[in-house]
Design an enzyme around this catalytic site. Structure first.
Site, PDB file in Angstrom:
ATOM      1  CG  ASP A 189      -7.139  -5.316  14.318  1.00  0.00           C
ATOM      2  OD1 ASP A 189      -7.219  -6.437  13.782  1.00  0.00           O
ATOM      3  OD2 ASP A 189      -6.910  -5.160  15.529  1.00  0.00           O
ATOM      4  CB  THR A 204      -0.903   0.035   1.250  1.00  0.00           C
ATOM      5  OG1 THR A 204      -0.074  -0.008   2.412  1.00  0.00           O
ATOM      6  CG2 THR A 204      -1.852  -1.135   1.281  1.00  0.00           C
TER       7      THR A 204
HETATM    8  N1  LIG Z   1       1.928   3.102   2.914  1.00  0.00           N
HETATM    9  C1  LIG Z   1       1.322   3.609   3.980  1.00  0.00           C
HETATM   10  N2  LIG Z   1       1.831   4.692   4.601  1.00  0.00           N
HETATM   11  C2  LIG Z   1       1.248   5.186   5.708  1.00  0.00           C
HETATM   12  N3  LIG Z   1       0.116   4.697   6.259  1.00  0.00           N
HETATM   13  C3  LIG Z   1      -0.431   3.615   5.679  1.00  0.00           C
HETATM   14  C4  LIG Z   1       0.130   3.027   4.514  1.00  0.00           C
HETATM   15  N4  LIG Z   1      -0.631   1.980   4.161  1.00  0.00           N
HETATM   16  C5  LIG Z   1      -1.643   1.933   5.067  1.00  0.00           C
HETATM   17  N5  LIG Z   1      -1.524   2.914   5.955  1.00  0.00           N
HETATM   18  C6  LIG Z   1      -2.391   3.180   7.140  1.00  0.00           C
HETATM   19  O1  LIG Z   1      -1.792   2.632   8.301  1.00  0.00           O
HETATM   20  C7  LIG Z   1      -2.817   2.473   9.259  1.00  0.00           C
HETATM   21  C8  LIG Z   1      -2.474   1.442  10.330  1.00  0.00           C
HETATM   22  O2  LIG Z   1      -2.108   0.252   9.767  1.00  0.00           O
HETATM   23  P1  LIG Z   1      -2.273  -1.191  10.476  1.00  0.00           P
HETATM   24  O3  LIG Z   1      -3.602  -1.342  11.082  1.00  0.00           O
HETATM   25  O4  LIG Z   1      -1.852  -2.185   9.475  1.00  0.00           O
HETATM   26  O5  LIG Z   1      -1.187  -1.199  11.637  1.00  0.00           O
HETATM   27  P2  LIG Z   1      -1.315  -0.907  13.175  1.00  0.00           P
HETATM   28  O6  LIG Z   1      -2.172   0.307  13.365  1.00  0.00           O
HETATM   29  O7  LIG Z   1       0.063  -0.867  13.710  1.00  0.00           O
HETATM   30  O8  LIG Z   1      -2.033  -2.200  13.762  1.00  0.00           O
HETATM   31  P3  LIG Z   1      -3.383  -2.355  14.634  1.00  0.00           P
HETATM   32  O9  LIG Z   1      -4.452  -1.595  13.860  1.00  0.00           O
HETATM   33  O10 LIG Z   1      -3.646  -3.808  14.671  1.00  0.00           O
HETATM   34  O11 LIG Z   1      -3.098  -1.760  15.958  1.00  0.00           O
HETATM   35  C9  LIG Z   1      -4.056   2.149   8.469  1.00  0.00           C
HETATM   36  O12 LIG Z   1      -5.086   2.941   8.913  1.00  0.00           O
HETATM   37  C10 LIG Z   1      -3.723   2.496   7.039  1.00  0.00           C
HETATM   38  O13 LIG Z   1      -4.637   3.404   6.473  1.00  0.00           O
END
Ligand SMILES: Nc1ncnc2c1ncn2[C@@H]1O[C@H](COP(=O)(O)OP(=O)(O)OP(=O)(O)O)[C@@H](O)[C@H]1O
Length: 562
Positions: free
Chosen positions: A319, A292
């Site tokens: 998530d 992404t």
């Molecule tokens: N390339 C990217 N750069 C920055 N943000 C991104 C990118 N791809 C996705 N995102 C955003 O990152 C956010 C968080 O991602 P993700 O849920 O996978 O990880 P997390 O927040 O660490 O885990 P959890 O939600 O389980 O606590 C998502 O809302 C998504 O929109």
């Protein structure tokens, strides 16, 4: 129709269930150590006791993988309700048995070789002069298999016998008897590798009747399909590798990877994981990796993959990434479907590599990506529910885990700033959210009931899954295949209530605490009494705006790789 990936894969070269057979003549036919040993000496066939007691791999797959899948899919409450194979009867009609004693003996030996058990002769119950049949005259042979010998036979039937059948197009789904029992006919027994051409007597057909404890054909079909029975309909529409080399098709699997997940840990873990993933999956699957580039990109990747007919889209991350992938399964309020109507529905998969990865906890999945890859390799699917949120305007929004309102939603908003601290981010977020927090009076309508006022609501959680906030078991009775939400409302909580009751909130025993209420619901509407547009809503840990909102369940909306 739910399609049915086999849980076992084998080809003749990797197969370990062959019999080691001593023929009446004293010759040995081929066998392998590790297979079930059968002796066929001067017309007596014995399965060695020690061998018969060994657990067969199909039986192991049934007990460890198929039983949990069926239990969940058909909502059995008791393990004894899960259908199983009771017995397999193989019979072979021999019209000239009376005139041809040698032919009868050869057929007995052939069937003994194939099944690993000595058959019995079936005899005429009454005389029919027109067909020159006398009473008690042998007309055929039959063998009833149970236990390990039965599983061993079924394994070879599914993985060796059927794929070796000439012009094989799959077996018919219409050969069930209405009570969950299934029959297949063979024109030649030579499809079994135990029968070599020099041993083969006259080619004879045989019938295999599989008796199951399933009460309906649908359950029996699913049981057999999970065991790898290649049903014709599945082969037609299925891109999954059906066990047995001759019929295998490759699955297109799209991995949607958020390299920024868990503060960048997802990207690093993914790079380390890729070589193992390729070696484990590339024999059966086409692997497509899609990173992404920013928020919401996963939604577009998923929609594109489904339209192109991908067998599965796998969210790799937390998530938030899973949430975006789930939203990619819908467009304009409807499920996205493939351009090619013949392909099976795209399944959702997950490699949990985020900070909280709370959705995976509901299924008891360990935070081990190798386990997740194994689930993808097996490809077992279950229908799961999805929540849909509609507001005053705009597109409906979907969630898979927990949607929540007010304090916890604020806490999630702040927690997102501290992901570099791992699960501690949720505690920091909660503390920050308490600053300036006021409990609110809300008006709530559950299902088609009346609007009711809930005073001093601290937080309201609508669970399709059980956990949020990095392992807090907030809706402990929710399950994504239950076809409803669990709604938990916390009222009149002060900051110190959270400190005192934190342990109960984490282990899911808070439902008995004062000012906590819980109920199941298929839909719930929530609005403020005094509209201030300040009551925050989040779904799956992602910001979603303010009240009013309506939350409804879409039962079994997505097939998930479980
Ligand atoms: N390339 C990217 N750069 C920055 N943000 C991104 C990118 N791809 C996705 N995102 C955003 O990152 C956010 C968080 O991602 P993700 O849920 O996978 O990880 P997390 O927040 O660490 O885990 P959890 O939600 O389980 O606590 C998502 O809302 C998504 O929109």
């Amino acid at each position: 129709m739910a399609l049915s990936p086999a849980l076992l894969h084998s080809t003749a070269s990797t197969f370990h269930g062959q019999f080691c057979v001593r023929l009446p003549s004293g010759n040995f036919s081929c066998g392998r150590s590790g297979g079930l040993s059968v002796k066929a000496m001067s017309s007596v066939v014995l399965v060695e006791k020690t061998e018969a007691e060994k657990l067969n791999r199909l039986k192991t797959a049934y007990l460890e993988k198929i039983v949990p899948l069926l239990k969940e899919e058909f909502n059995y409450t008791n393990i004894h309700q899960v259908p199983k194979i009771e017995k397999v009867v193989v019979n072979c009609g021999i019209g000239d048995a009376a005139q041809n004693a040698k032919g009868l003996e050869a057929a007995l030996n052939d069937l003994a070789l194939i099944t690993g058990q000595r058959p019995v002769k079936t005899r005429a119950k009454k005389a029919i002069a027109t067909f020159k049949i006398r009473e008690d005259q042998p007309l055929g042979i039959a063998v009833t298999l149970r236990g390990n010998v039965m599983y061993s036979f079924l394994d070879r039937l599914i993985n060796l016998g059927l794929p070796r059948t000439r012009d094989f197009q799959g077996v018919s789904s219409s050969s069930f008897d209405g009570n969950g029992n299934y029959s297949i006919g063979f024109r030649e027994q030579s499809v079994f590798p135990e029968i070599t051409y020099d041993v083969l007597g006259k080619p004879r057909g045989m019938d295999v009747c599989i008796t199951t404890t399933a009460s309906t054909d649908k359950e029996a079909r699913r049981l057999l399909a999970l065991m790898g029975m290649p049903f014709r309909e599945d082969l037609g529409a299925d891109r999954t590798a059906i066990s047995g080399g001759a019929t295998s098709r490759r699955r297109d699997i799209v991995f949607v990877v958020n390299p920024r997940g868990a503060n960048g840990r997802t990207g690093k873990e993914w790079n380390k994981l890729l070589p193992y993933l390729r070696s484990r999956l590339s024999s059966d699957c086409n692997i497509c990796e899609s990173l992404t580039s920013g928020p919401c990109h996963a939604i577009d990747i998923t929609r594109e993959a489904i339209r192109e007919g991908a067998d599965a889209v796998i969210a790799v991350g937390g998530d938030g990434t899973l949430h975006e992938v789930v939203n990619g399964f819908f467009w304009g309020g409807k499920p996205v479907s493939s351009h090619d109507q013949a392909v099976r529905a795209t399944a959702l998969g997950l490699i949990p590599l985020g900070t909280g990865s709370d959705f995976a906890r509901t299924f008891g999945w360990k935070n081990d990506p190798h386990d997740a890859i194994e689930r993808i390799a097996i490809g077992g699917r279950s229908h799961i529910d999805v929540g849909v949120i509609s507001g005053e305007s705009g597109e409906p929004h979907y969630f898979i885990n927990v949607a929540d309102i007010h304090l916890s939603a604020n806490a999630g908003y702040y927690a997102a700033r501290y992901k570099k601290f791992g699960n501690l981010c949720y505690v920091i977020g909660a503390l920050q959210a308490f600053l300036g927090h006021h409990n609110k009076d809300l008006r709530i309508k559950v299902d088609d009931g009346d609007w009711k006022v809930y005073p001093q609501v601290t937080t309201l959680c609508i669970g399709n899954g059980k956990y949020f906030g990095g392992g807090m078991k907030i809706t402990p009775n929710a399950h994504p295949s239950s076809r409803n939400f669990e709604v938990v409302i916390l009222q009149d909580f002060k900051w110190y209530d959270f400190v005192l009751k934190l342990l109960k909130l984490y282990n899911g025993t808070h439902l008995l605490v004062k000012n906590v209420s819980s109920r199941s619901a298929c839909s719930i509407e929530v609005e403020e009494i005094a509209s201030s547009s300040s009551v925050f809503v989040q779904s799956d840990g992602e910001y979603l705006g303010f009240l009013p909102k309506k939350f409804s369940i879409l039962p079994g909306a997505i097939e998930m790789i479980c």
